[in-house]
Structure formats: C-alpha cells, structure tokens
Design an enzyme around this catalytic site. Structure first.
Site, PDB file in Angstrom:
ATOM      1  N   LYS A 106       0.861  -1.185   0.000  1.00  0.00           N
ATOM      2  CA  LYS A 106       0.000   0.000   0.000  1.00  0.00           C
ATOM      3  C   LYS A 106       0.893   1.230   0.000  1.00  0.00           C
ATOM      4  O   LYS A 106       2.049   1.160   0.449  1.00  0.00           O
ATOM      5  CB  LYS A 106      -0.882   0.030   1.255  1.00  0.00           C
ATOM      6  CG  LYS A 106      -2.141   0.858   1.085  1.00  0.00           C
ATOM      7  CD  LYS A 106      -3.229   0.115   0.319  1.00  0.00           C
ATOM      8  CE  LYS A 106      -4.420   0.985   0.038  1.00  0.00           C
ATOM      9  NZ  LYS A 106      -5.538   0.217  -0.528  1.00  0.00           N
ATOM     10  N   GLY A 218     -20.588   6.676   2.985  1.00  0.00           N
ATOM     11  CA  GLY A 218     -19.497   7.029   2.068  1.00  0.00           C
ATOM     12  C   GLY A 218     -20.036   7.031   0.660  1.00  0.00           C
ATOM     13  O   GLY A 218     -20.654   6.043   0.231  1.00  0.00           O
ATOM     14  N   TYR A 219     -19.858   8.143  -0.041  1.00  0.00           N
ATOM     15  CA  TYR A 219     -20.461   8.215  -1.377  1.00  0.00           C
ATOM     16  C   TYR A 219     -19.411   8.626  -2.404  1.00  0.00           C
ATOM     17  O   TYR A 219     -19.548   9.610  -3.127  1.00  0.00           O
ATOM     18  CB  TYR A 219     -21.649   9.189  -1.352  1.00  0.00           C
ATOM     19  CG  TYR A 219     -22.743   8.828  -2.351  1.00  0.00           C
ATOM     20  CD1 TYR A 219     -23.362   7.584  -2.312  1.00  0.00           C
ATOM     21  CD2 TYR A 219     -23.147   9.731  -3.340  1.00  0.00           C
ATOM     22  CE1 TYR A 219     -24.347   7.246  -3.214  1.00  0.00           C
ATOM     23  CE2 TYR A 219     -24.143   9.401  -4.250  1.00  0.00           C
ATOM     24  CZ  TYR A 219     -24.732   8.144  -4.169  1.00  0.00           C
ATOM     25  OH  TYR A 219     -25.731   7.804  -5.077  1.00  0.00           O
ATOM     26  N   GLY A 220     -18.312   7.850  -2.442  1.00  0.00           N
ATOM     27  CA  GLY A 220     -17.269   8.049  -3.443  1.00  0.00           C
ATOM     28  C   GLY A 220     -17.379   6.953  -4.482  1.00  0.00           C
ATOM     29  O   GLY A 220     -18.481   6.515  -4.835  1.00  0.00           O
ATOM     30  N   ASN A 221     -16.231   6.495  -4.945  1.00  0.00           N
ATOM     31  CA  ASN A 221     -16.231   5.458  -5.987  1.00  0.00           C
ATOM     32  C   ASN A 221     -17.010   4.222  -5.526  1.00  0.00           C
ATOM     33  O   ASN A 221     -17.952   3.775  -6.196  1.00  0.00           O
ATOM     34  CB  ASN A 221     -14.770   5.098  -6.326  1.00  0.00           C
ATOM     35  CG  ASN A 221     -14.660   3.918  -7.267  1.00  0.00           C
ATOM     36  OD1 ASN A 221     -15.045   2.799  -6.926  1.00  0.00           O
ATOM     37  ND2 ASN A 221     -14.167   4.148  -8.456  1.00  0.00           N
ATOM     38  N   ALA A 222     -16.625   3.676  -4.373  1.00  0.00           N
ATOM     39  CA  ALA A 222     -17.244   2.435  -3.904  1.00  0.00           C
ATOM     40  C   ALA A 222     -18.725   2.652  -3.577  1.00  0.00           C
ATOM     41  O   ALA A 222     -19.593   1.868  -4.000  1.00  0.00           O
ATOM     42  CB  ALA A 222     -16.489   1.906  -2.688  1.00  0.00           C
ATOM     43  N   GLY A 223     -19.040   3.694  -2.833  1.00  0.00           N
ATOM     44  CA  GLY A 223     -20.405   3.927  -2.375  1.00  0.00           C
ATOM     45  C   GLY A 223     -21.382   4.228  -3.505  1.00  0.00           C
ATOM     46  O   GLY A 223     -22.510   3.703  -3.525  1.00  0.00           O
TER      47      GLY A 223
HETATM   48  P1  NAD Z   1     -13.496   7.862  -2.389  1.00  0.00           P
HETATM   49  O1  NAD Z   1     -12.468   8.855  -2.047  1.00  0.00           O
HETATM   50  O2  NAD Z   1     -13.969   7.784  -3.800  1.00  0.00           O
HETATM   51  O3  NAD Z   1     -14.786   8.061  -1.456  1.00  0.00           O
HETATM   52  C1  NAD Z   1     -14.741   8.096  -0.075  1.00  0.00           C
HETATM   53  C2  NAD Z   1     -16.091   8.600   0.397  1.00  0.00           C
HETATM   54  O4  NAD Z   1     -16.173   8.462   1.807  1.00  0.00           O
HETATM   55  C3  NAD Z   1     -16.352  10.078   0.093  1.00  0.00           C
HETATM   56  O5  NAD Z   1     -17.693  10.238  -0.334  1.00  0.00           O
HETATM   57  C4  NAD Z   1     -16.168  10.758   1.447  1.00  0.00           C
HETATM   58  O6  NAD Z   1     -16.958  11.923   1.569  1.00  0.00           O
HETATM   59  C5  NAD Z   1     -16.659   9.670   2.359  1.00  0.00           C
HETATM   60  N1  NAD Z   1     -16.154   9.800   3.717  1.00  0.00           N
HETATM   61  C6  NAD Z   1     -14.885  10.027   4.139  1.00  0.00           C
HETATM   62  N2  NAD Z   1     -14.849  10.092   5.492  1.00  0.00           N
HETATM   63  C7  NAD Z   1     -16.124   9.894   5.914  1.00  0.00           C
HETATM   64  C8  NAD Z   1     -16.728   9.864   7.184  1.00  0.00           C
HETATM   65  N3  NAD Z   1     -16.022  10.042   8.295  1.00  0.00           N
HETATM   66  N4  NAD Z   1     -18.075   9.632   7.250  1.00  0.00           N
HETATM   67  C9  NAD Z   1     -18.791   9.451   6.121  1.00  0.00           C
HETATM   68  N5  NAD Z   1     -18.278   9.487   4.889  1.00  0.00           N
HETATM   69  C10 NAD Z   1     -16.956   9.711   4.787  1.00  0.00           C
HETATM   70  O7  NAD Z   1     -12.929   6.456  -1.903  1.00  0.00           O
HETATM   71  P2  NAD Z   1     -13.355   4.999  -2.382  1.00  0.00           P
HETATM   72  O8  NAD Z   1     -12.417   4.568  -3.432  1.00  0.00           O
HETATM   73  O9  NAD Z   1     -14.812   4.941  -2.589  1.00  0.00           O
HETATM   74  O10 NAD Z   1     -12.962   4.164  -1.065  1.00  0.00           O
HETATM   75  C11 NAD Z   1     -13.848   4.055   0.057  1.00  0.00           C
HETATM   76  C12 NAD Z   1     -13.383   2.886   0.904  1.00  0.00           C
HETATM   77  O11 NAD Z   1     -13.367   1.723   0.093  1.00  0.00           O
HETATM   78  C13 NAD Z   1     -11.975   3.014   1.493  1.00  0.00           C
HETATM   79  O12 NAD Z   1     -11.933   2.367   2.734  1.00  0.00           O
HETATM   80  C14 NAD Z   1     -11.130   2.266   0.485  1.00  0.00           C
HETATM   81  O13 NAD Z   1      -9.911   1.817   1.045  1.00  0.00           O
HETATM   82  C15 NAD Z   1     -12.079   1.145   0.146  1.00  0.00           C
HETATM   83  N6  NAD Z   1     -11.762   0.488  -1.109  1.00  0.00           N
HETATM   84  C16 NAD Z   1     -11.872   1.126  -2.301  1.00  0.00           C
HETATM   85  C17 NAD Z   1     -11.543   0.457  -3.469  1.00  0.00           C
HETATM   86  C18 NAD Z   1     -11.700   1.079  -4.817  1.00  0.00           C
HETATM   87  O14 NAD Z   1     -11.436   0.390  -5.820  1.00  0.00           O
HETATM   88  N7  NAD Z   1     -12.162   2.305  -4.925  1.00  0.00           N
HETATM   89  C19 NAD Z   1     -11.084  -0.867  -3.406  1.00  0.00           C
HETATM   90  C20 NAD Z   1     -11.003  -1.500  -2.166  1.00  0.00           C
HETATM   91  C21 NAD Z   1     -11.340  -0.808  -1.019  1.00  0.00           C
END
Ligand code: NAD
Length: 417
Positions: A106, A218-223
C-alpha cells in the site's frame, strides 16, 4: 484516532487470532505480523504560487511470497504510516482470499488533494513515482488508486515511470484510464464484487433482497457504484447515503441518478430535495437489511455495534469494524462480509488489467464480469464454509483461508517455518 483504534494494531490483533487457530509457529507468526519492506520519503512540490511544499509519503510492501505486491496509493490529510501498514496487510490477505497470484502492499501521501490545483496534483503524483520507481515494477510491486486517487493520477504515474525506464510498461500500475490500457470494468469493480458477495450471502441466509432496504456510508467510488449496482443487480432499495458532511434518508428509496447529480453539483449528498438529513452515526443504526460501510476505517465500534440492526454488513471500506465490534455483531447474528473479501473486486479486476497488459490483448466487458463473478463467488463460499466448519465469525474465517495460503507460500520458499 486513539491508540485503541490504530488500524495496524487492529490488523495485527486479527492476524494473532488466526495464527493461534492455524497453529502457526512463532517464527511464521512473527514474520507475517510485520511488513517485509517499507519506504518513507518526502516529495518536494513547487506550488502554483512559486513556493515549495514538502509532502511526507510512504510505500509499504507487506508480503510478496505469493507474487508481486499489489496495493493502492491513498492521498489523505490524516494518512499515517500505521494506516498504510494496516492497508498493506489487508491487501496481502485480500489477494490471497480471492486466490490471485499477488502479494500485498500500500502507499500513501499526507496531503489534502481537494486543496491542490490540477497542476499541483500532477507534480505531486509524478514526484511520488520518481521516488518509488526503483522500489516498484510490474514484477515487484504494482500500485493502483485508493481514497482520493484517480485513474488520471494513475496515468500521470504510469507516464513518469515509462519516462524513467524508457519502456512501455503499462502493467506497472492499474486502475488506469481505459485509453491508456486500463481494463474495462475496473471503475465499478469494487462495488460490483461486493454486490456479488451480498447476493451470495442472501442465498445462504435465505433472504429475499428484492425491495429490501439498504444504507450506504461514504459516497465516493465504492459507495456510488454500490448504490447503482445494488439497485440494478439485486433490486435493493437504497434508503440512506452519506459523505463527510453528513447523510440523507428517505424510506421510499433514493434515486441513484438524482443523488449522484446532487453530490456532483453541491459537493455533498446533504440537503438532497425530499430527503431528511441524518448524521453518519444515525445512518449506521437504521433498520435496514443491508448496511454498506464504504467510507473509512473505525466506523463500527464497541460503542455503536450493539445498535446496528442490519442483517448483512457488506464492508466495501477497508477496516470499518473494530475487533470488539466484530464480536458484538457476531453475537447479534449480523452476517458480516469482511472487508478484504467484500471489496476484493477492485484488486481482482486490477489483476485482470495486469494480465491483459502482459498479453497486450484486451477482453470484452462481459468476460471481465464473468471472471470477476466466478472469483468472488468462489472466495465467498470458501470463507462461508470455513466459518461454518470452525464456528467462527466471517472475518476470522477469511483470515484462516487467506493466512494459510500465504504461510504455505512463505514456508515453501523456505523463508520461515
Ligand atoms: P473515495 O475517495 O472515492 O470516497 C470516499 C467517500 O467516503 C467520500 O464520499 C467521502 O466523503 C466519504 N467519507 C470520508 N470520510 C467519511 C466519514 N467520516 N463519514 C462518512 N463518509 C466519509 O474512496 P473509495 O475509493 O470509494 O474508497 C472508500 C473505501 O473503500 C476506502 O476504505 C477504500 O480503502 C475502500 N476500497 C476502495 C476500493 C476502490 O477500488 N475504490 C477498493 C477496495 C477498497
């Protein structure tokens, strides 16, 4: 973050439990408890105003006994070396539980990407690659996106690596944009893989998910993709979503396209027309069938686990649940799909991306989906069967499956026994 919630200590405690049940030797246990290699470095970046800023950065290779290390790079203001260590450990168990021939690593940079201009972000990303180019490589350690890093950042990093080495080596980094030899299906792979495991969990629990309520933190990529695919693939009704600014709730269900457009327009999901504003804490405790933590670590703790009502907790985020909370959820009968199984779809399609890069031959999207589904479904049932056989919670079962494979590779190489 209190020391009680230090994610690296949490990852070590989880491993300790598995090591005891597997009967690992003290040497093997000690070897698997810490990263094999770590790089800590600074990245000087000239900012748009002409001044220099110095960013602290990390790359941790936890274990590469099963193949080149694999793991994303996170840009975050609260990044710490212990967070990176924990995430690199979870990557090791993740690649192992889905049985792909890779290790775990990582990376991270302490920065707030939202306060950087595009030019500053590009210089920081290229600076990161200049510092790690000698340490990584397609057959050594392969980065990818994580929180606040994007396909565009992967493209800048790839370009920097290829300029340094003088070769086209697209397999050095995954999660690239498709025109730069990313894989089709990588964008939504994490959520898609997680949704496949929710489907399998519903089967073993005999739950009907059509129209069942779900909440996503959480409303980013995963959410966001979990919202879309939860609806499209399982017929879930997503009643609550949230981000750093707070959450929203509508018992009739939140429209995906409208919610995503609102988030894009306003920067947050809060104040979405027709929905009620709620806190992140309230979202976790809603009476839903499926709860999807998709934000950051340490969200479900001993303090709130007793109030969580969801039947399935699908951990798309890494490390959202503390060990104490795990026990509480297990006793309450919540079916937790542990992070490094639930969110393994991203790394699985990253692996497919590497395979396609190595062959210089690219797959159709249907092939990606089919192969992802097969991997996730097989991994889910391996963990479920282990949990049943050993009468342990799913996270410990996932550790038992994953750690055993890594320990076998370490022993067979003769590194430790
Ligand atoms: P991202 O940056 O696209 O989105 C993160 C989201 O979480 C944002 O909407 C942010 O506003 C929200 N957030 C952050 N802190 C918060 C809090 N305290 N309360 C509520 N919401 C909060 O990130 P992502 O890629 O969606 O990743 C989210 C999680 O999924 C992480 O733990 C990451 O390690 C995990 N993950 C992601 C991937 C991937 O391919 N994107 C793969 C494996 C694991």
């Amino acid at each position: 973050m209190t020391s009680q919630l230090n994610p690296f200590e949490i990852s070590q405690r989880q491993l300790d439990e598995a090591a005891a049940l597997l009967g690992l030797s003290p040497a093997m246990h000690a070897f698997l408890r810490v990263p094999m290699r770590e790089l800590q470095f600074t990245i000087p970046v000239q900012m748009d105003d002409g001044n220099f800023e110095i960013f602290q950065a990390f790359r941790v290779q936890y274990n590469d006994a099963r193949g080149p290390a694999k793991g994303g790079i996170r840009f975050h203001p609260q990044e710490t070396v212990d967070t990176v260590r924990a995430l690199s450990a979870w990557m090791t168990w993740k690649t192992s539980v889905v049985d792909i021939p890779l290790g775990g690593s990582k990376g991270g940079v302490i920065c707030d990407p939202r306060s950087l201009s595009t030019g500053e972000l590009e210089r920081l990303s290229r600076g990161y690659m200049r510092k790690v180019a000698y340490f990584i490589g397609p057959d050594k350690d392969v980065p990818a996106p994580d929180v606040y890093t994007t396909p565009q950042i992967m493209a800048w990093m790839l370009d920097e690596y290829e300029v340094i080495t003088g070769h086209h080596l697209p397999g050095v980094i995954t999660g690239k944009p498709v025109p730069l030899f990313g894989s089709l299906g990588r964008g939504d792979a994490t959520a898609r893989g997680g949704i496949y495991t929710v489907r399998e969990a519903a089967k073993v629990l005999s739950l009907d998910l059509q129209g069942a309520a779900a909440a996503i933190q959480g409303y980013g990529n995963a959410g966001q993709f979990a919202h879309q695919l939860g609806r499209d693939l399982l017929g879930l009704k997503i009643v609550a979503i949230s981000d750093t600014k707070g959450g929203i709730y509508d018992e009739k269900g939140l429209d995906f396209e409208a919610a995503r457009a609102w988030k894009q327009e306003t920067g947050s999901v809060v104040n979405f027309p027709g929905a009620k504003n709620i806190t992140n804490a309230e979202l976790l405790e809603l009476p839903v069938t499926v709860l999807v933590p998709a934000a950051l670590e340490g969200m479900i703790t001993a303090e709130n686990a007793g109030r969580i009502q969801a039947k399935i907790v699908a951990e798309l985020a890494n490390g959202p649940t503390t060990p104490e909370a795990d026990q509480i959820l297990f006793q309450r009968g919540a079916y937790v799909i542990p992070d490094f199984l639930c969110n393994a779809g991203g790394v699985t399609v990253s692996y497919f991306e590497q395979v396609q890069n190595a062959y210089n031959f690219y797959w159709k999207i249907e092939e990606v989906y089919e192969r992802l589904d097969a991997r996730m479904t097989t991994a889910f049932h391996a963990v479920h069967e282990m949990a049943e056989a050993r009468k342990v919670h799913n996270r410990l079962a996932a550790y038992l499956v994953a750690v055993k494979r890594v320990a076998e590779a370490v022993a067979t190489r003769g590194w430790a026994r």
